[in-house]
Write a protein that holds these residues in place. Structure first.
Motif, PDB file in Angstrom:
ATOM      1  N   ASP A  95       0.825  -1.195   0.204  1.00  0.00           N
ATOM      2  CA  ASP A  95      -0.003  -0.079   0.015  1.00  0.00           C
ATOM      3  C   ASP A  95       1.020   1.380   0.148  1.00  0.00           C
ATOM      4  N   THR A 116      -1.560  -1.247  -4.194  1.00  0.00           N
ATOM      5  CA  THR A 116      -2.993  -0.989  -3.995  1.00  0.00           C
ATOM      6  C   THR A 116      -3.017   0.590  -4.125  1.00  0.00           C
ATOM      7  N   LYS A 137      -7.490   1.938  -6.974  1.00  0.00           N
ATOM      8  CA  LYS A 137      -8.476   2.365  -6.425  1.00  0.00           C
ATOM      9  C   LYS A 137      -9.364   3.668  -6.916  1.00  0.00           C
ATOM     10  N   ASP A 191     -12.894   0.066  -9.584  1.00  0.00           N
ATOM     11  CA  ASP A 191     -11.489  -0.020  -9.013  1.00  0.00           C
ATOM     12  C   ASP A 191     -10.985  -0.780 -10.404  1.00  0.00           C
ATOM     13  N   THR A 236      -9.546   3.445   5.177  1.00  0.00           N
ATOM     14  CA  THR A 236      -9.915   2.442   3.855  1.00  0.00           C
ATOM     15  C   THR A 236      -8.917   1.844   3.417  1.00  0.00           C
ATOM     16  N   THR A 262      -7.065  -0.832   5.664  1.00  0.00           N
ATOM     17  CA  THR A 262      -7.813  -1.978   5.493  1.00  0.00           C
ATOM     18  C   THR A 262      -7.846  -2.927   4.587  1.00  0.00           C
ATOM     19  N   LEU A 263      -8.300  -2.452   3.373  1.00  0.00           N
ATOM     20  CA  LEU A 263      -8.388  -3.137   2.098  1.00  0.00           C
ATOM     21  C   LEU A 263      -6.978  -3.801   1.763  1.00  0.00           C
ATOM     22  N   GLY A 277     -11.727  -8.798  -0.074  1.00  0.00           N
ATOM     23  CA  GLY A 277     -11.462  -7.555   0.641  1.00  0.00           C
ATOM     24  C   GLY A 277     -12.222  -6.416   0.399  1.00  0.00           C
ATOM     25  N   ARG A 278     -12.721  -6.137  -0.738  1.00  0.00           N
ATOM     26  CA  ARG A 278     -13.633  -5.129  -1.388  1.00  0.00           C
ATOM     27  C   ARG A 278     -14.976  -5.380  -0.502  1.00  0.00           C
ATOM     28  N   LEU A 295     -14.418  -4.341   3.236  1.00  0.00           N
ATOM     29  CA  LEU A 295     -14.288  -3.083   3.104  1.00  0.00           C
ATOM     30  C   LEU A 295     -15.540  -2.372   3.274  1.00  0.00           C
ATOM     31  N   ARG A 296     -16.509  -2.796   2.139  1.00  0.00           N
ATOM     32  CA  ARG A 296     -17.566  -2.022   1.943  1.00  0.00           C
ATOM     33  C   ARG A 296     -18.784  -2.076   3.117  1.00  0.00           C
TER      34      ARG A 296
END
Length: 266
Positions: free
Chosen positions: A105, A137, A175, A186, A210, A213-214, A235-236, A239-240
């Motif tokens: 990340d 990411t 993203k 994404d 966010t 976390t993802l 993962g998405r 997160l959502r």
């Protein structure tokens, strides 16, 4: 519990981002989280107000001790604020974690606008860390910084993801949350091709952490043996739901509900 994830990142005392968010996400997805702290921050939902960095030798020592004892099935990096930190992390990866999936990340700027990566460290990020990554990411501002050019619309995102892939990672998840419009897109780009993920935009201030976390959710998936595409998709979804059920804490960019997968004991 399945899969060991080593998280190499900065600490957030407010618990919404950084190491704290990473650990919550990994645990909520039934993986085991270990940590290497690269920086201590003084922050809350309103912003970052201070950063204290431990010696880089101490960062290396943390990595060596955890990897030689507990080991890792995936590694996730977050805030690596300086070139010397990136260099020592890469050296430790090469010595103690060859072949372990790596989620990068590329943290550069906090939600409140504070820089979390020194400008002179961007070259080290590009040349040393990205080529080692299983997947990176970036959000749109991070991708624009890495490429040195603006990204316009989904067409621009698709081209940018391809350009980022040429920097050496095995996969890129670009993203689109910083974009505009009612739908967030994404772009996942690998050597095999491209996949677009679309979802209705959530109008919320619960956006703190966010990205952390993802990326950690994806790392948990890789540690559990999922392919990149499946780890990203799960993962998405995680997160959502964490955004939709956010607790509403704080007065700025609020934290997520990382524990939505957890059911309390009776």
């Amino acid at each position: 519990m399945k899969g060991r994830v080593l998280i190499v990142a900065g600490s957030d005392p407010g618990g919404g981002a950084g190491i704290q968010a990473d650990l919550k996400a990994v645990t909520a997805l039934s993986a085991y989280g270990a940590t290497v702290i690269t920086a201590l921050t003084a922050q809350n939902t309103r912003g970052v107000f201070g950063v204290h960095a431990p010696p880089v030798a101490f960062v290396a020592q943390q990595m060596e001790l955890v990897l030689e004892d507990i080991g890792a099935d995936a590694i996730k990096t977050g805030m690596l604020h300086a070139a010397e930190v990136i260099e020592v992390v890469c050296a430790s990866l090469d010595e103690f974690a060859k072949g372990v999936p790596l989620v990068v990340d590329p943290v550069m700027v906090a939600k409140g606008g504070a820089r979390l990566l020194k400008p002179e460290a961007e070259g080290a990020l590009r040349s040393l860390l990205l080529p080692r990554a299983t997947i990176i990411t970036p959000n749109l501002p991070e991708a624009e910084a890495l490429l040195g050019q603006p990204i316009e619309g989904v067409t621009g995102m698709r081209k940018a993801a391809e350009a980022l892939l040429s920097m050496g990672p095995s996969a890129v998840l670009l993203k689109g949350g910083h974009g505009t419009g009612p739908v967030v897109v994404d772009v996942l780009r690998t050597a095999e091709g491209e996949q677009l993920f679309e979802a209705p935009r959530i109008e919320t201030r619960a956006t703190h952490g966010t990205g952390c976390t993802l990326a950690s959710a994806i790392a948990a998936g890789l540690a559990q043996g999922l392919r990149v595409e499946a780890a990203v998709a799960r993962g998405r979804r995680y997160l959502r739901e964490a955004m939709l059920t956010a607790p509403g804490f704080g007065h700025g960019h609020g934290p997520l509900n990382h524990a939505h997968t957890v059911r309390p004991f009776d």
